[in-house]
Motif scaffolding. Sequence first.
Motif, PDB file in Angstrom:
ATOM      1  N   ASN A  73      18.917  16.043   9.361  1.00  0.00           N
ATOM      2  CA  ASN A  73      19.125  16.065  10.805  1.00  0.00           C
ATOM      3  C   ASN A  73      18.967  17.471  11.386  1.00  0.00           C
ATOM      4  O   ASN A  73      18.480  17.629  12.513  1.00  0.00           O
ATOM      5  N   ALA A  74      19.362  18.490  10.620  1.00  0.00           N
ATOM      6  CA  ALA A  74      19.249  19.865  11.116  1.00  0.00           C
ATOM      7  C   ALA A  74      17.788  20.266  11.296  1.00  0.00           C
ATOM      8  O   ALA A  74      17.434  20.968  12.247  1.00  0.00           O
ATOM      9  N   LYS A  75      16.933  19.808  10.398  1.00  0.00           N
ATOM     10  CA  LYS A  75      15.504  20.123  10.477  1.00  0.00           C
ATOM     11  C   LYS A  75      14.731  19.069  11.253  1.00  0.00           C
ATOM     12  O   LYS A  75      13.517  19.199  11.444  1.00  0.00           O
ATOM     13  N   LYS A  76      15.400  18.002  11.675  1.00  0.00           N
ATOM     14  CA  LYS A  76      14.759  16.920  12.418  1.00  0.00           C
ATOM     15  C   LYS A  76      13.550  16.393  11.653  1.00  0.00           C
ATOM     16  O   LYS A  76      12.462  16.217  12.214  1.00  0.00           O
ATOM     17  N   THR A  77      13.747  16.152  10.368  1.00  0.00           N
ATOM     18  CA  THR A  77      12.647  15.724   9.516  1.00  0.00           C
ATOM     19  C   THR A  77      13.081  14.583   8.613  1.00  0.00           C
ATOM     20  O   THR A  77      14.177  14.589   8.050  1.00  0.00           O
ATOM     21  N   LEU A  78      12.195  13.609   8.489  1.00  0.00           N
ATOM     22  CA  LEU A  78      12.337  12.481   7.577  1.00  0.00           C
ATOM     23  C   LEU A  78      11.423  12.720   6.395  1.00  0.00           C
ATOM     24  O   LEU A  78      10.312  13.239   6.567  1.00  0.00           O
ATOM     25  N   TYR A  79      11.895  12.339   5.201  1.00  0.00           N
ATOM     26  CA  TYR A  79      11.106  12.539   3.992  1.00  0.00           C
ATOM     27  C   TYR A  79      10.924  11.225   3.247  1.00  0.00           C
ATOM     28  O   TYR A  79      11.730  10.299   3.353  1.00  0.00           O
ATOM     29  N   LEU A  80       9.853  11.178   2.454  1.00  0.00           N
ATOM     30  CA  LEU A  80       9.664  10.093   1.495  1.00  0.00           C
ATOM     31  C   LEU A  80       9.174  10.729   0.205  1.00  0.00           C
ATOM     32  O   LEU A  80       8.042  11.202   0.130  1.00  0.00           O
ATOM     33  N   GLU A  81      10.051  10.760  -0.787  1.00  0.00           N
ATOM     34  CA  GLU A  81       9.697  11.257  -2.112  1.00  0.00           C
ATOM     35  C   GLU A  81       9.115  10.086  -2.893  1.00  0.00           C
ATOM     36  O   GLU A  81       9.768   9.051  -3.054  1.00  0.00           O
ATOM     37  N   MET A  82       7.875  10.258  -3.354  1.00  0.00           N
ATOM     38  CA  MET A  82       7.183   9.171  -4.054  1.00  0.00           C
ATOM     39  C   MET A  82       6.845   9.631  -5.463  1.00  0.00           C
ATOM     40  O   MET A  82       6.098  10.606  -5.644  1.00  0.00           O
ATOM     41  N   ASN A  83       7.396   8.924  -6.445  1.00  0.00           N
ATOM     42  CA  ASN A  83       7.163   9.231  -7.851  1.00  0.00           C
ATOM     43  C   ASN A  83       6.498   8.048  -8.540  1.00  0.00           C
ATOM     44  O   ASN A  83       6.504   6.923  -8.021  1.00  0.00           O
ATOM     45  N   SER A  84       5.954   8.296  -9.721  1.00  0.00           N
ATOM     46  CA  SER A  84       5.293   7.252 -10.506  1.00  0.00           C
ATOM     47  C   SER A  84       4.325   6.462  -9.647  1.00  0.00           C
ATOM     48  O   SER A  84       4.319   5.221  -9.663  1.00  0.00           O
ATOM     49  N   LEU A  85       3.501   7.149  -8.917  1.00  0.00           N
ATOM     50  CA  LEU A  85       2.589   6.492  -7.985  1.00  0.00           C
ATOM     51  C   LEU A  85       1.581   5.629  -8.719  1.00  0.00           C
ATOM     52  O   LEU A  85       1.145   5.944  -9.838  1.00  0.00           O
ATOM     53  N   LYS A  86       1.224   4.522  -8.066  1.00  0.00           N
ATOM     54  CA  LYS A  86       0.284   3.554  -8.603  1.00  0.00           C
ATOM     55  C   LYS A  86      -0.895   3.431  -7.654  1.00  0.00           C
ATOM     56  O   LYS A  86      -0.752   3.687  -6.449  1.00  0.00           O
ATOM     57  N   PRO A  87      -2.045   2.972  -8.151  1.00  0.00           N
ATOM     58  CA  PRO A  87      -3.190   2.777  -7.251  1.00  0.00           C
ATOM     59  C   PRO A  87      -2.865   1.860  -6.076  1.00  0.00           C
ATOM     60  O   PRO A  87      -3.391   2.057  -4.968  1.00  0.00           O
ATOM     61  N   GLU A  88      -1.999   0.884  -6.288  1.00  0.00           N
ATOM     62  CA  GLU A  88      -1.640  -0.036  -5.208  1.00  0.00           C
ATOM     63  C   GLU A  88      -0.767   0.607  -4.132  1.00  0.00           C
ATOM     64  O   GLU A  88      -0.487  -0.018  -3.105  1.00  0.00           O
ATOM     65  N   ASP A  89      -0.331   1.843  -4.344  1.00  0.00           N
ATOM     66  CA  ASP A  89       0.387   2.578  -3.300  1.00  0.00           C
ATOM     67  C   ASP A  89      -0.572   3.233  -2.311  1.00  0.00           C
ATOM     68  O   ASP A  89      -0.134   3.793  -1.297  1.00  0.00           O
ATOM     69  N   THR A  90      -1.860   3.165  -2.588  1.00  0.00           N
ATOM     70  CA  THR A  90      -2.857   3.749  -1.695  1.00  0.00           C
ATOM     71  C   THR A  90      -2.816   3.078  -0.331  1.00  0.00           C
ATOM     72  O   THR A  90      -2.911   1.850  -0.226  1.00  0.00           O
ATOM     73  N   ALA A  91      -2.637   3.880   0.715  1.00  0.00           N
ATOM     74  CA  ALA A  91      -2.515   3.351   2.069  1.00  0.00           C
ATOM     75  C   ALA A  91      -2.360   4.510   3.041  1.00  0.00           C
ATOM     76  O   ALA A  91      -2.146   5.658   2.646  1.00  0.00           O
ATOM     77  N   MET A  92      -2.434   4.178   4.332  1.00  0.00           N
ATOM     78  CA  MET A  92      -2.021   5.107   5.371  1.00  0.00           C
ATOM     79  C   MET A  92      -0.513   4.917   5.540  1.00  0.00           C
ATOM     80  O   MET A  92      -0.054   3.779   5.685  1.00  0.00           O
ATOM     81  N   TYR A  93       0.224   5.996   5.520  1.00  0.00           N
ATOM     82  CA  TYR A  93       1.680   5.937   5.631  1.00  0.00           C
ATOM     83  C   TYR A  93       2.107   6.423   7.014  1.00  0.00           C
ATOM     84  O   TYR A  93       1.662   7.481   7.473  1.00  0.00           O
TER      85      TYR A  93
END
Length: 125
Positions: A73-93
């Motif tokens: 909240n202090a940085k006004k930023t949302l994060y998404l940590e993505m590990n063990s990525l797979k080809p099926e995770d390919t997309a526009m986020y």
Amino acid sequence: QVQLVESGGGSVQAGGSLRLSCAASGDPFSGYCMAWFRQAPGKEREGVAGIKTDGRTQYADSVKGRFTISKDNAKKTLYLEMNSLKPEDTAMYYCAADPWASFSRLLERDEYNSWGQGTQVTVSS
């Protein structure tokens, strides 16, 4: 309303990691429920992870145990940590925000009225 700008996308090999960021401006960030969605070519936009103002989270079954959503909240930023990525995770986020999204519908597109422009994630096998 809040304005959203995503960053951090890129190309990675399967098994790799990326961290997406979503910088917010405008209304007080702490009062917003937020989420990450993704859309692959020819597919519907789907909810990936969401977080309520009280910190409770929801994840799509396909990413549970691999992705982690968080917000600063202090940085006004949302994060998404993505590990063990797979080809099926390919997309526009995309990140999304709304002050009134319900916990049970955190991953539903129509709960959100503010959207970013998206950042591309490509995972190669």
